[in-house]
Design an enzyme around this catalytic site. Sequence first.
Site, PDB file in Angstrom:
ATOM      1  CE  LYS A   1     -11.379   4.962  -5.054  1.00  0.00           C
ATOM      2  NZ  LYS A   1     -10.651   4.351  -3.933  1.00  0.00           N
TER       3      LYS A   1
ATOM      4  CG  ASP B   1      -1.726   2.228   6.871  1.00  0.00           C
ATOM      5  OD1 ASP B   1      -2.279   2.002   5.783  1.00  0.00           O
ATOM      6  OD2 ASP B   1      -1.435   3.374   7.274  1.00  0.00           O
TER       7      ASP B   1
ATOM      8  CG  ASP C   1      -4.294  -1.467   3.097  1.00  0.00           C
ATOM      9  OD1 ASP C   1      -4.424  -1.346   1.862  1.00  0.00           O
ATOM     10  OD2 ASP C   1      -3.873  -0.562   3.830  1.00  0.00           O
TER      11      ASP C   1
ATOM     12  CG  ASP D   1      -1.797   1.192   1.337  1.00  0.00           C
ATOM     13  OD1 ASP D   1      -2.331   1.598   0.296  1.00  0.00           O
ATOM     14  OD2 ASP D   1      -1.945   1.739   2.440  1.00  0.00           O
TER      15      ASP D   1
END
Length: 1050
Positions: free
Chosen positions: A505, A749, A753, A388
Amino acid sequence: MLETTPSPEPGSGKGGYGVQIAYRTLSVRVEEKQTSTSKSPPDPADAIASIDVHLLSVDEVYTRYSTHPTVGLELAAVRRKERDGKNVISPPPTVYWKKSLNYIFGGFNFLMWIAFILTIISYQPLGPPIPFTLGVAVLLLLVIFVSATFYALVDWNANRIMKSIKSLIANEAAVIRDGKQQIIQAAEIVVGDIIVLNSGDRVPADLRVVQASSDLRFDRSLLTGESVMIPGALNATSENALETRNLALTSTFVVQGTCHGIVFATGDRTVMGRLVKMSGETKFKLTTIQKEVWFFTKIISCLALFFFCLSILLFGVWLRTSYPGYDTPSEAIVNSIGCLTAFVPQGLPICVALSLTVVARRMAKRQVLVKNLATIETLGCMSVLCSDKTGTLTAGKMMVENVAFLDDVFGVEEIHERVKKAADPAVFAAFKALHQTARLCNGAKFDATTNHLPVEERTIKGDPTDTALLRFSEALSIPELSVDASILQQEYEKKFEIPFNSRNKWMLSMVSKVNAAGKDVEPTCILVKGAPDVLFPSCTTVLQSNGSVVKLTSKAMQTLAALQEEWSSQGQRVLALCRKPISDIKSGLSPNDMEELMYSEMCDLTLVGLIGICDPPRPDVAPSISVIRQAGVRVFMVTGDFKLTAEAIARQVGIITKRVVDTIQDVRTAASEKVEPKNYYLIKPSEDDPIRSLVLTGEDVASLTPYDWNVIVGQYTEIVFARTTPDQKMRIVNEIKARGDNTVAVTGDGVNDAPALKAADIGVAMGSGSDVAKEAAALILLKNDFASIPVAIEMGRLVFDNLKKVTLYLMPAGSYSEFMAVLANVLLGMQIPMNSYQQVCYCITNDVIMSISLMYEQPEWDLMRRKPRNARTDRLTDWRLFFHVYLFYGLMLWPCAMAMWFLYMSKQGLGFYDVILTFSNWGEGWQGYTEDQLTQFVDVGQCIYYVTVAIGQYGTLLSVRNRRVSILDSNPLWGPRRNLLVLVSMTGTILICIVNLYGPGFQRVFGTMPIPGMFWGIPYTFALGILLMDETRKAIVRKYPKSFVAWLAW
């Protein structure tokens, strides 16, 4: 979207299957016993059946636990309730008798027990009861006791180290106490506390949900074993406490939305605490290397038993009848015990046990939490690392760098200066709307206990993006424009909220301004922040720097899009801030209805401005990626960020090094042939292929075919996947795993993920990451130190490398030189050159001491330049290893030892044929010697054979320390490969030989005797010869890496 519970006062604003099965069992039993209650229930099902907090109304819950929705518990109440104990679940009790049996009979100890029992039988009743036989029996019993003690000590030490590492994880929780939100240790939570949970948080105690956003979702997989997200609710959905959705249970996770909950159970009184007690001891699982060693142990044990039985059979069927008097049944059994001990590499299980301790210590120094040894082993096989970006490759310490309106761009540092210099500050009136949106549409919150500190030093609970905006908006103060964060918080009330998620988003907050009377004085507004490419289509107007609103034309859109690309290409994360006034909101709408209304209002927005957030790469990332790539591991970036931002960061850290980057069109062109691969294991770039770079978006990933994936995984070394969703991240991992024999690691993190971390062979989480990510990961970098990843890869390779060296060292002397002594005795009619005592003693003292030194070997210089180990095909023991054991090292060692035996006999006047094929002729009068003289010859000869094997192994030990490097470049006394334990172990093995040969007690019981001085010196030349032969082999391998000798190299 937060539904706020009315205040009583007006105006107040990767368990195991055992746990999962126990959870289901309890759920059924609770359903059956729901009607029965007990004051102090002794049974977990009764205890959980008595839970009724989910059936109460929200107000009744506050009343029962004497707490307040905005004040929480007062300090006096907290101190009083702390007497009930810490919020810690006690570990399941250890069944010590089971562990003890495993220590005593595990590994090769069961063979030692067989040998011990047979030796006792040989002493009595088979007799005659001679001290030698009893001494061997006592030694075998001592071996079992020492081995069991060592296993127990190593296990205890390893558990102690793992506990100390796990204690480094800070389990914290956000609570409301004395009217302030505070962050405390989870262990300090008490019943009645109000817990504030955000997306990604672990539930620290059993909670009754009293406030919840409509998109609240829990992950209960640790309890139920099912990965489906469970919706949260305010009201009971079932009378069964385990099935209702308005309870948040300990060790589950919030994967979406936010909520407040009142603690009704802590520690062992939680549902998880009761399940742990029911499920009992955690089942032990073998790691990959332990499975291989166990498999190897079974093969060796079967061979040992086979040759032991064959030896006894040959004695019973052939020797006893053809050569009566050659051996008594007792002697035959004791001599044949050598088959059991010769094949047993006793040092191997000890070294496997030690490997956990060695690795755990080294990783603990780097503040790395390794959940189990299998993680390190698998890291050694890693061939692809999917990382990531935010918080992993970058520091995660985001700072607002730039602010832009349609007609002006500001650096953060110049805002105050430009406003002060302006003739009329009103020309920058748009800052008021931008400040309002950044501060109120924000999911982060300051820890109240740090509010006295400067803004940049305060502790914040929230994701890095919200944290950056919160610090920026809190610090932004423009009195000329009435921009002040403290006043803004007092003037506005948040009515509803849709938290940011990786699918939308964007984040939305509905706020309204209130006066002192608590009535609305201006229309309610919705404030939105999110990805520009997602929000631009929903905007119809745009704000200029002077506060005027103009139409968002295509030209204006191009201007803003160009600015976004410019900032993104510099590695900045770009956010769009929008707003829209709304009116006529019906009161009393349910959270779901309100959510639908908000989605319908996501149109005709006014674009307030753009904010550029800088998140620089971690300083250790670029050099670490360079090392990882040198180790043959491909590094891919998988992020939800904008394509240009992702590519810019990828170039800065070295994930992309090529100027020309391919796109989806290049992939489809290469995949157009649609050729089915012969084997999916072969889909990987070859060493001769040029390095190629590729950047794909989530939209591209959604449209990829299997043929496209074959091209991506098989031809590209550098890949960036941008704008990906959690599901797409997981798909990427699975597609890579399915091809090229890849072992895939994922670093991350965030909540988004977690699916990819679970799907990967190795999940690596940052210590500052979400609780969900840390639970899904197998490795946690507590200090967010990306440089620990190449170290972990090296440790994984080193463990496997060193265990291979241990195996290669142990076999030539044990299963070869000792066995040849037994074989010569049984088949060639020769007195046994190494008696059973010496064989047992050598295996469990000399060999073990020297093999342990190999576990502390430092990595070879080329360890991180080799290709990753293929977990499917590269085994701990393969034909190359056995070739070197039996046709190289072993083929030099045992003939040397046997030659020394015959040399000594020849010096006593006994030629080759006077020693071999003598069978029962060896006795009184043979070649003119008395029986006592012949016995003395045999005793001395056996000691010479024993010493020759022990010293000859010096050559093997020094040879197997390096696979290809010369000892001149990696000696054990100084330099990077210094290992003084080698010298200590060599000294130790000689001291053992001296004690055995010169100790009066050993001479009396086991018949050992001093040997002539020349037989102490000659074996060193043999050791040197073995070392020189191996140095020659290594030199050929280095000079001619494609040669036949190099092909045979282990």
